[in-house]
Design a protein around this motif. Structure first.
Motif, PDB file in Angstrom:
ATOM      1  N   ASP A 120       0.825  -1.203   0.000  1.00 34.28           N
ATOM      2  CA  ASP A 120       0.000   0.000   0.000  1.00 34.28           C
ATOM      3  C   ASP A 120       0.863   1.259   0.000  1.00 34.28           C
ATOM      4  O   ASP A 120       1.754   1.422   0.846  1.00 34.28           O
ATOM      5  CB  ASP A 120      -0.908   0.000   1.236  1.00 34.28           C
ATOM      6  N   LEU A 121       0.589   2.166  -0.931  1.00 33.54           N
ATOM      7  CA  LEU A 121       1.403   3.374  -1.079  1.00 33.54           C
ATOM      8  C   LEU A 121       1.335   4.257   0.164  1.00 33.54           C
ATOM      9  O   LEU A 121       2.368   4.737   0.650  1.00 33.54           O
ATOM     10  CB  LEU A 121       0.947   4.155  -2.311  1.00 33.54           C
ATOM     11  N   PHE A 122       0.142   4.477   0.684  1.00 33.51           N
ATOM     12  CA  PHE A 122       0.017   5.353   1.850  1.00 33.51           C
ATOM     13  C   PHE A 122       0.734   4.778   3.058  1.00 33.51           C
ATOM     14  O   PHE A 122       1.449   5.496   3.771  1.00 33.51           O
ATOM     15  CB  PHE A 122      -1.462   5.589   2.183  1.00 33.51           C
ATOM     16  N   GLU A 123       0.587   3.489   3.300  1.00 31.63           N
ATOM     17  CA  GLU A 123       1.283   2.860   4.416  1.00 31.63           C
ATOM     18  C   GLU A 123       2.796   3.021   4.279  1.00 31.63           C
ATOM     19  O   GLU A 123       3.501   3.269   5.264  1.00 31.63           O
ATOM     20  CB  GLU A 123       0.912   1.375   4.505  1.00 31.63           C
ATOM     21  N   PHE A 125       4.448   5.438   2.726  1.00 29.54           N
ATOM     22  CA  PHE A 125       4.795   6.832   3.029  1.00 29.54           C
ATOM     23  C   PHE A 125       4.797   7.086   4.536  1.00 29.54           C
ATOM     24  O   PHE A 125       5.720   7.711   5.064  1.00 29.54           O
ATOM     25  CB  PHE A 125       3.817   7.795   2.349  1.00 29.54           C
ATOM     26  N   VAL A 126       3.768   6.605   5.220  1.00 21.86           N
ATOM     27  CA  VAL A 126       3.682   6.842   6.654  1.00 21.86           C
ATOM     28  C   VAL A 126       4.872   6.212   7.372  1.00 21.86           C
ATOM     29  O   VAL A 126       5.515   6.847   8.220  1.00 21.86           O
ATOM     30  CB  VAL A 126       2.360   6.296   7.222  1.00 21.86           C
ATOM     31  N   TRP A 127       5.178   4.959   7.034  1.00 25.89           N
ATOM     32  CA  TRP A 127       6.296   4.270   7.686  1.00 25.89           C
ATOM     33  C   TRP A 127       7.605   5.004   7.401  1.00 25.89           C
ATOM     34  O   TRP A 127       8.446   5.183   8.298  1.00 25.89           O
ATOM     35  CB  TRP A 127       6.338   2.824   7.205  1.00 25.89           C
ATOM     36  N   ALA A 128       7.799   5.438   6.164  1.00 26.95           N
ATOM     37  CA  ALA A 128       9.035   6.140   5.810  1.00 26.95           C
ATOM     38  C   ALA A 128       9.130   7.486   6.525  1.00 26.95           C
ATOM     39  O   ALA A 128      10.191   7.859   7.048  1.00 26.95           O
ATOM     40  CB  ALA A 128       9.111   6.329   4.298  1.00 26.95           C
ATOM     41  N   GLY A 157     -10.261 -14.942  17.084  1.00 24.13           N
ATOM     42  CA  GLY A 157      -9.534 -15.904  17.904  1.00 24.13           C
ATOM     43  C   GLY A 157      -8.849 -15.282  19.102  1.00 24.13           C
ATOM     44  O   GLY A 157      -7.784 -15.744  19.516  1.00 24.13           O
ATOM     45  N   GLY A 158      -9.428 -14.247  19.654  1.00 25.78           N
ATOM     46  CA  GLY A 158      -8.837 -13.591  20.802  1.00 25.78           C
ATOM     47  C   GLY A 158      -7.679 -12.667  20.469  1.00 25.78           C
ATOM     48  O   GLY A 158      -7.000 -12.161  21.366  1.00 25.78           O
ATOM     49  N   VAL A 159      -7.451 -12.429  19.187  1.00 24.96           N
ATOM     50  CA  VAL A 159      -6.362 -11.559  18.742  1.00 24.96           C
ATOM     51  C   VAL A 159      -6.955 -10.390  17.959  1.00 24.96           C
ATOM     52  O   VAL A 159      -7.867 -10.568  17.150  1.00 24.96           O
ATOM     53  CB  VAL A 159      -5.366 -12.327  17.851  1.00 24.96           C
ATOM     54  N   THR A 160      -6.421  -9.202  18.204  1.00 26.02           N
ATOM     55  CA  THR A 160      -6.873  -8.014  17.479  1.00 26.02           C
ATOM     56  C   THR A 160      -5.949  -7.735  16.309  1.00 26.02           C
ATOM     57  O   THR A 160      -4.741  -7.577  16.479  1.00 26.02           O
ATOM     58  CB  THR A 160      -6.909  -6.782  18.396  1.00 26.02           C
ATOM     59  N   HIS A 161      -6.509  -7.710  15.120  1.00 22.62           N
ATOM     60  CA  HIS A 161      -5.771  -7.331  13.916  1.00 22.62           C
ATOM     61  C   HIS A 161      -6.258  -5.947  13.482  1.00 22.62           C
ATOM     62  O   HIS A 161      -7.400  -5.567  13.765  1.00 22.62           O
ATOM     63  CB  HIS A 161      -6.006  -8.332  12.791  1.00 22.62           C
ATOM     64  N   TYR A 162      -5.410  -5.230  12.789  1.00 16.05           N
ATOM     65  CA  TYR A 162      -5.771  -3.888  12.344  1.00 16.05           C
ATOM     66  C   TYR A 162      -5.590  -3.733  10.841  1.00 16.05           C
ATOM     67  O   TYR A 162      -4.626  -4.248  10.261  1.00 16.05           O
ATOM     68  CB  TYR A 162      -4.889  -2.835  13.037  1.00 16.05           C
ATOM     69  N   LEU A 163      -6.516  -3.006  10.241  1.00 15.67           N
ATOM     70  CA  LEU A 163      -6.303  -2.493   8.896  1.00 15.67           C
ATOM     71  C   LEU A 163      -5.574  -1.166   9.039  1.00 15.67           C
ATOM     72  O   LEU A 163      -5.838  -0.410   9.987  1.00 15.67           O
ATOM     73  CB  LEU A 163      -7.630  -2.263   8.175  1.00 15.67           C
ATOM     74  N   PHE A 164      -4.670  -0.879   8.124  1.00 16.44           N
ATOM     75  CA  PHE A 164      -3.954   0.388   8.216  1.00 16.44           C
ATOM     76  C   PHE A 164      -4.953   1.530   8.044  1.00 16.44           C
ATOM     77  O   PHE A 164      -5.904   1.431   7.251  1.00 16.44           O
ATOM     78  CB  PHE A 164      -2.873   0.458   7.125  1.00 16.44           C
ATOM     79  N   PRO A 165      -4.773   2.627   8.784  1.00 20.42           N
ATOM     80  CA  PRO A 165      -5.703   3.754   8.675  1.00 20.42           C
ATOM     81  C   PRO A 165      -5.883   4.192   7.218  1.00 20.42           C
ATOM     82  O   PRO A 165      -4.924   4.279   6.456  1.00 20.42           O
ATOM     83  CB  PRO A 165      -5.019   4.846   9.502  1.00 20.42           C
ATOM     84  N   VAL A 194       0.344  14.071   2.574  1.00 18.55           N
ATOM     85  CA  VAL A 194       0.379  12.947   1.635  1.00 18.55           C
ATOM     86  C   VAL A 194      -0.991  12.278   1.565  1.00 18.55           C
ATOM     87  O   VAL A 194      -1.466  11.911   0.481  1.00 18.55           O
ATOM     88  CB  VAL A 194       1.468  11.930   2.042  1.00 18.55           C
ATOM     89  N   ALA A 195      -1.634  12.108   2.709  1.00 15.73           N
ATOM     90  CA  ALA A 195      -2.963  11.495   2.727  1.00 15.73           C
ATOM     91  C   ALA A 195      -3.938  12.285   1.857  1.00 15.73           C
ATOM     92  O   ALA A 195      -4.732  11.707   1.100  1.00 15.73           O
ATOM     93  CB  ALA A 195      -3.483  11.403   4.161  1.00 15.73           C
ATOM     94  N   ARG A 196      -3.878  13.589   1.947  1.00 20.76           N
ATOM     95  CA  ARG A 196      -4.793  14.424   1.162  1.00 20.76           C
ATOM     96  C   ARG A 196      -4.481  14.337  -0.326  1.00 20.76           C
ATOM     97  O   ARG A 196      -5.399  14.324  -1.161  1.00 20.76           O
ATOM     98  CB  ARG A 196      -4.729  15.869   1.665  1.00 20.76           C
ATOM     99  N   MET A 197      -3.209  14.245  -0.684  1.00 20.26           N
ATOM    100  CA  MET A 197      -2.842  14.095  -2.099  1.00 20.26           C
ATOM    101  C   MET A 197      -3.352  12.769  -2.653  1.00 20.26           C
ATOM    102  O   MET A 197      -3.870  12.704  -3.775  1.00 20.26           O
ATOM    103  CB  MET A 197      -1.322  14.173  -2.263  1.00 20.26           C
ATOM    104  N   ILE A 198      -3.219  11.692  -1.865  1.00 17.99           N
ATOM    105  CA  ILE A 198      -3.691  10.382  -2.316  1.00 17.99           C
ATOM    106  C   ILE A 198      -5.215  10.356  -2.373  1.00 17.99           C
ATOM    107  O   ILE A 198      -5.814   9.850  -3.326  1.00 17.99           O
ATOM    108  CB  ILE A 198      -3.147   9.268  -1.406  1.00 17.99           C
TER     109      ILE A 198
END
Length: 301
Positions: A120-123, A125-128, A157-165, A194-198
Protein backbone atom coordinates in the motif's frame (compact mmCIF):
# COMPACT_ATOMS: atom_id res chain seq x y z
CA UNK A 1 -12.53 -22.04 10.94
CA UNK A 2 -11.06 -20.77 7.68
CA UNK A 3 -13.47 -20.78 4.73
CA UNK A 4 -10.89 -20.73 1.92
CA UNK A 5 -7.60 -22.58 1.58
CA UNK A 6 -5.06 -22.01 -1.18
CA UNK A 7 -1.48 -22.95 -1.95
CA UNK A 8 0.79 -20.31 -3.47
CA UNK A 9 3.70 -21.67 -5.47
CA UNK A 10 7.06 -20.06 -4.76
CA UNK A 11 10.39 -19.89 -6.64
CA UNK A 12 12.97 -22.57 -5.86
CA UNK A 13 15.28 -19.96 -4.32
CA UNK A 14 12.63 -18.51 -2.00
CA UNK A 15 13.02 -19.06 1.76
CA UNK A 16 9.90 -18.71 3.89
CA UNK A 17 12.11 -19.10 6.97
CA UNK A 18 14.20 -16.06 6.04
CA UNK A 19 11.06 -14.02 5.38
CA UNK A 20 9.61 -15.09 8.72
CA UNK A 21 12.78 -14.12 10.58
CA UNK A 22 12.73 -10.71 8.93
CA UNK A 23 9.05 -10.22 9.77
CA UNK A 24 9.75 -11.20 13.39
CA UNK A 25 12.30 -8.46 14.00
CA UNK A 26 10.11 -6.23 16.21
CA UNK A 27 7.72 -7.06 19.04
CA UNK A 28 5.99 -3.74 18.32
CA UNK A 29 4.91 -4.72 14.80
CA UNK A 30 1.16 -4.13 14.65
CA UNK A 31 0.16 -5.00 11.08
CA UNK A 32 0.45 -8.76 11.52
CA UNK A 33 0.93 -11.43 14.17
CA UNK A 34 3.34 -14.37 14.17
CA UNK A 35 2.88 -17.50 16.23
CA UNK A 36 4.38 -20.96 15.78
CA UNK A 37 5.63 -20.14 12.30
CA UNK A 38 2.27 -18.81 11.11
CA UNK A 39 1.63 -15.23 10.06
CA UNK A 40 -1.88 -13.76 10.35
CA UNK A 41 -2.88 -10.45 8.87
CA UNK A 42 -5.92 -8.39 7.92
CA UNK A 43 -6.05 -6.62 4.56
CA UNK A 44 -8.74 -4.93 2.52
CA UNK A 45 -10.09 -6.64 -0.60
CA UNK A 46 -12.69 -4.82 -2.64
CA UNK A 47 -13.42 -2.48 0.24
CA UNK A 48 -13.97 -5.31 2.72
CA UNK A 49 -11.69 -6.55 5.51
CA UNK A 50 -10.22 -10.03 4.98
CA UNK A 51 -8.23 -11.98 7.54
CA UNK A 52 -5.72 -14.56 6.36
CA UNK A 53 -3.03 -16.78 7.79
CA UNK A 54 0.00 -18.12 5.94
CA UNK A 55 2.62 -20.72 6.76
CA UNK A 56 5.33 -22.76 5.12
CA UNK A 57 4.35 -25.76 3.01
CA UNK A 58 6.60 -28.23 1.13
CA UNK A 59 5.11 -26.96 -2.14
CA UNK A 60 5.02 -23.24 -1.35
CA UNK A 61 2.96 -21.11 1.03
CA UNK A 62 -0.23 -22.48 2.54
CA UNK A 63 -2.86 -19.77 3.04
CA UNK A 64 -6.12 -19.90 4.99
CA UNK A 65 -8.65 -17.12 4.51
CA UNK A 66 -11.52 -16.34 6.89
CA UNK A 67 -14.86 -15.18 5.56
CA UNK A 68 -16.59 -15.25 2.21
CA UNK A 69 -15.66 -11.89 0.69
CA UNK A 70 -15.96 -11.94 -3.09
CA UNK A 71 -12.53 -12.09 -4.71
CA UNK A 72 -10.82 -12.77 -1.38
CA UNK A 73 -8.60 -15.60 -2.64
CA UNK A 74 -7.35 -13.64 -5.64
CA UNK A 75 -6.85 -10.50 -3.55
CA UNK A 76 -4.92 -12.28 -0.82
CA UNK A 77 -2.72 -14.14 -3.29
CA UNK A 78 -1.97 -10.91 -5.16
CA UNK A 79 -1.10 -9.21 -1.87
CA UNK A 80 1.23 -12.01 -0.71
CA UNK A 81 3.03 -12.22 -4.06
CA UNK A 82 3.64 -8.47 -3.92
CA UNK A 83 4.47 -8.43 -0.18
CA UNK A 84 7.17 -11.11 -0.57
CA UNK A 85 8.29 -10.12 -4.11
CA UNK A 86 7.68 -13.64 -5.37
CA UNK A 87 7.75 -12.73 -9.07
CA UNK A 88 11.37 -11.52 -8.95
CA UNK A 89 14.04 -13.61 -10.66
CA UNK A 90 16.98 -13.36 -8.28
CA UNK A 91 19.47 -15.42 -10.30
CA UNK A 92 21.23 -12.32 -11.71
CA UNK A 93 21.51 -10.81 -8.23
CA UNK A 94 22.91 -14.00 -6.74
CA UNK A 95 25.44 -14.25 -9.57
CA UNK A 96 26.45 -10.63 -8.93
CA UNK A 97 26.80 -11.21 -5.19
CA UNK A 98 29.18 -14.16 -5.70
CA UNK A 99 31.60 -11.77 -7.40
CA UNK A 100 31.26 -9.02 -4.76
CA UNK A 101 33.18 -9.33 -1.48
CA UNK A 102 30.89 -6.84 0.29
CA UNK A 103 27.73 -8.82 -0.51
CA UNK A 104 28.89 -12.43 -0.57
CA UNK A 105 28.62 -13.22 3.16
CA UNK A 106 25.31 -11.40 3.58
CA UNK A 107 23.74 -13.26 0.67
CA UNK A 108 25.11 -16.63 1.77
CA UNK A 109 23.72 -16.15 5.27
CA UNK A 110 20.26 -15.01 4.14
CA UNK A 111 19.90 -16.87 0.85
CA UNK A 112 16.28 -16.97 -0.25
CA UNK A 113 15.27 -13.66 1.35
CA UNK A 114 13.34 -11.28 -0.85
CA UNK A 115 12.74 -7.57 -0.31
CA UNK A 116 9.69 -7.68 1.94
CA UNK A 117 7.54 -4.89 0.65
CA UNK A 118 4.66 -2.67 1.71
CA UNK A 119 2.08 -3.01 -1.09
CA UNK A 120 0.00 0.00 0.00
CA UNK A 121 1.40 3.37 -1.08
CA UNK A 122 0.02 5.35 1.85
CA UNK A 123 1.28 2.86 4.42
CA UNK A 124 4.74 3.04 2.83
CA UNK A 125 4.80 6.83 3.03
CA UNK A 126 3.68 6.84 6.65
CA UNK A 127 6.30 4.27 7.69
CA UNK A 128 9.04 6.14 5.81
CA UNK A 129 8.05 9.53 7.23
CA UNK A 130 7.80 8.18 10.77
CA UNK A 131 11.26 6.65 10.38
CA UNK A 132 12.97 9.87 9.36
CA UNK A 133 15.88 10.66 11.73
CA UNK A 134 14.79 8.34 14.56
CA UNK A 135 15.62 4.78 15.55
CA UNK A 136 13.73 1.92 13.95
CA UNK A 137 12.58 0.83 17.42
CA UNK A 138 10.90 4.18 18.12
CA UNK A 139 9.42 4.27 14.62
CA UNK A 140 7.66 0.98 15.42
CA UNK A 141 6.25 2.49 18.61
CA UNK A 142 4.89 5.48 16.70
CA UNK A 143 3.41 3.28 13.98
CA UNK A 144 1.63 1.15 16.58
CA UNK A 145 0.11 4.26 18.20
CA UNK A 146 -0.96 5.57 14.78
CA UNK A 147 -2.51 2.28 13.64
CA UNK A 148 -4.27 1.49 16.92
CA UNK A 149 -5.68 5.02 17.12
CA UNK A 150 -6.93 5.46 13.55
CA UNK A 151 -7.08 1.95 12.04
CA UNK A 152 -10.02 -0.45 11.96
CA UNK A 153 -9.75 -3.25 14.51
CA UNK A 154 -10.75 -6.82 13.62
CA UNK A 155 -11.11 -9.37 16.42
CA UNK A 156 -10.47 -13.03 15.62
CA UNK A 157 -9.53 -15.90 17.90
CA UNK A 158 -8.84 -13.59 20.80
CA UNK A 159 -6.36 -11.56 18.74
CA UNK A 160 -6.87 -8.01 17.48
CA UNK A 161 -5.77 -7.33 13.92
CA UNK A 162 -5.77 -3.89 12.34
CA UNK A 163 -6.30 -2.49 8.90
CA UNK A 164 -3.95 0.39 8.22
CA UNK A 165 -5.70 3.75 8.68
CA UNK A 166 -7.41 4.84 5.46
CA UNK A 167 -6.28 7.90 3.54
CA UNK A 168 -9.79 9.31 3.91
CA UNK A 169 -9.59 9.08 7.70
CA UNK A 170 -6.15 10.65 7.93
CA UNK A 171 -6.87 13.29 5.27
CA UNK A 172 -9.67 14.55 7.50
CA UNK A 173 -7.41 15.03 10.52
CA UNK A 174 -5.54 18.06 11.72
CA UNK A 175 -1.86 17.78 12.80
CA UNK A 176 -2.79 18.10 16.46
CA UNK A 177 -4.43 14.65 16.34
CA UNK A 178 -1.08 13.08 15.40
CA UNK A 179 0.86 15.31 17.77
CA UNK A 180 -1.05 13.67 20.64
CA UNK A 181 0.71 10.41 19.67
CA UNK A 182 4.13 12.10 20.10
CA UNK A 183 4.63 12.39 16.34
CA UNK A 184 6.47 15.64 15.61
CA UNK A 185 4.57 18.61 14.22
CA UNK A 186 6.35 18.45 10.87
CA UNK A 187 5.89 14.71 10.43
CA UNK A 188 2.22 15.11 11.33
CA UNK A 189 1.87 17.73 8.62
CA UNK A 190 3.76 15.60 6.09
CA UNK A 191 1.60 12.52 6.75
CA UNK A 192 -1.67 14.43 6.48
CA UNK A 193 -0.41 16.24 3.37
CA UNK A 194 0.38 12.95 1.63
CA UNK A 195 -2.96 11.50 2.73
CA UNK A 196 -4.79 14.42 1.16
CA UNK A 197 -2.84 14.09 -2.10
CA UNK A 198 -3.69 10.38 -2.32
CA UNK A 199 -7.33 10.96 -1.33
CA UNK A 200 -7.64 13.61 -4.05
CA UNK A 201 -6.16 11.26 -6.67
CA UNK A 202 -3.18 13.56 -7.14
CA UNK A 203 -0.76 10.85 -6.01
CA UNK A 204 -1.28 7.21 -6.99
CA UNK A 205 0.84 4.08 -7.23
CA UNK A 206 -0.21 3.60 -10.84
CA UNK A 207 0.61 7.20 -11.71
CA UNK A 208 4.09 6.93 -10.23
CA UNK A 209 4.83 3.65 -12.00
CA UNK A 210 3.66 5.19 -15.27
CA UNK A 211 6.54 7.70 -15.06
CA UNK A 212 8.68 4.80 -16.21
CA UNK A 213 12.02 5.17 -14.44
CA UNK A 214 13.43 5.66 -10.96
CA UNK A 215 14.88 9.08 -11.63
CA UNK A 216 11.57 10.54 -12.84
CA UNK A 217 9.73 8.97 -9.90
CA UNK A 218 12.29 10.30 -7.42
CA UNK A 219 11.94 13.80 -8.87
CA UNK A 220 8.16 13.57 -8.58
CA UNK A 221 8.32 12.35 -4.99
CA UNK A 222 10.91 14.84 -3.77
CA UNK A 223 8.69 17.65 -5.01
CA UNK A 224 6.29 16.70 -2.20
CA UNK A 225 6.74 18.51 1.10
CA UNK A 226 8.57 16.33 3.60
CA UNK A 227 9.84 13.83 1.03
CA UNK A 228 13.60 13.85 0.47
CA UNK A 229 15.81 11.45 -1.51
CA UNK A 230 15.97 8.88 1.32
CA UNK A 231 12.18 8.68 1.65
CA UNK A 232 11.70 8.65 -2.13
CA UNK A 233 14.08 5.73 -2.55
CA UNK A 234 12.48 3.92 0.36
CA UNK A 235 9.10 4.20 -1.39
CA UNK A 236 10.71 3.04 -4.64
CA UNK A 237 12.18 0.01 -2.91
CA UNK A 238 9.37 -1.12 -0.62
CA UNK A 239 6.24 -0.19 -2.58
CA UNK A 240 7.06 0.56 -6.22
CA UNK A 241 9.38 -2.45 -6.29
CA UNK A 242 12.41 -0.97 -8.00
CA UNK A 243 15.30 -3.46 -7.58
CA UNK A 244 17.73 -0.56 -8.05
CA UNK A 245 16.41 2.00 -5.55
CA UNK A 246 19.25 3.15 -3.32
CA UNK A 247 18.65 5.08 -0.07
CA UNK A 248 22.28 6.15 0.04
CA UNK A 249 21.88 8.35 3.13
CA UNK A 250 20.46 5.51 5.25
CA UNK A 251 22.21 5.14 8.61
CA UNK A 252 21.64 1.39 8.74
CA UNK A 253 23.21 1.00 5.31
CA UNK A 254 26.22 3.02 6.45
CA UNK A 255 26.64 0.82 9.52
CA UNK A 256 26.33 -2.33 7.42
CA UNK A 257 28.93 -1.08 4.93
CA UNK A 258 31.25 -0.20 7.79
CA UNK A 259 30.91 -3.79 8.98
CA UNK A 260 31.37 -5.63 5.68
CA UNK A 261 34.12 -3.32 4.45
CA UNK A 262 36.03 -3.60 7.72
CA UNK A 263 36.16 0.17 8.25
CA UNK A 264 36.94 1.82 11.57
CA UNK A 265 34.44 4.59 10.81
CA UNK A 266 31.22 5.05 8.90
CA UNK A 267 31.75 5.50 5.16
CA UNK A 268 31.28 8.92 3.63
CA UNK A 269 28.38 9.47 1.23
CA UNK A 270 30.73 9.43 -1.81
CA UNK A 271 32.11 6.09 -0.56
CA UNK A 272 28.58 4.74 -0.16
CA UNK A 273 27.89 5.65 -3.77
CA UNK A 274 31.17 4.13 -4.92
CA UNK A 275 30.59 0.85 -3.07
CA UNK A 276 27.29 0.50 -4.94
CA UNK A 277 28.67 0.98 -8.45
CA UNK A 278 28.98 -2.78 -9.10
CA UNK A 279 25.43 -3.30 -7.82
CA UNK A 280 23.72 -1.13 -10.43
CA UNK A 281 20.38 -2.67 -11.27
CA UNK A 282 20.24 -4.45 -7.90
CA UNK A 283 21.06 -1.77 -5.33
CA UNK A 284 17.74 -2.19 -3.49
CA UNK A 285 18.41 -5.88 -3.03
CA UNK A 286 22.00 -5.23 -1.99
CA UNK A 287 20.76 -2.71 0.58
CA UNK A 288 18.10 -5.06 1.92
CA UNK A 289 20.54 -7.92 2.35
CA UNK A 290 23.06 -5.63 4.06
CA UNK A 291 20.37 -4.37 6.43
CA UNK A 292 19.46 -7.96 7.26
CA UNK A 293 23.10 -8.97 7.71
CA UNK A 294 23.71 -6.07 10.09
CA UNK A 295 20.59 -6.99 12.04
CA UNK A 296 21.61 -10.64 12.38
CA UNK A 297 25.11 -9.63 13.48
CA UNK A 298 23.63 -7.39 16.17
CA UNK A 299 21.29 -10.19 17.29
CA UNK A 300 24.23 -12.57 17.62
CA UNK A 301 26.46 -10.01 19.30
Amino acid sequence: MADICLLIDTPDDFSFTESLEYLSRSADECMFHIRDGRVTRAIEVGGNPVLFGMEQHPDGILVNIDGEVEGAAAGVERFIRDWLDLARDLVPFYELSERDPLLRDAVHRHQGLRVVGIPDLFETFVWAILGQQITVAFAYVLKRRFVETFGQAIEAGGVTHYLFPSVETVAGLEPEALRELKITARKSEYIIGVARMIADGELTKEGLLALGDDRAIEQRLTAIRGIGPWTANYVLMRCLRSPDAYPAADVGLHNALKLVAGLDRKPTLPEVETFAEPWKGWRAYATFYLWRYLGSEMEQG
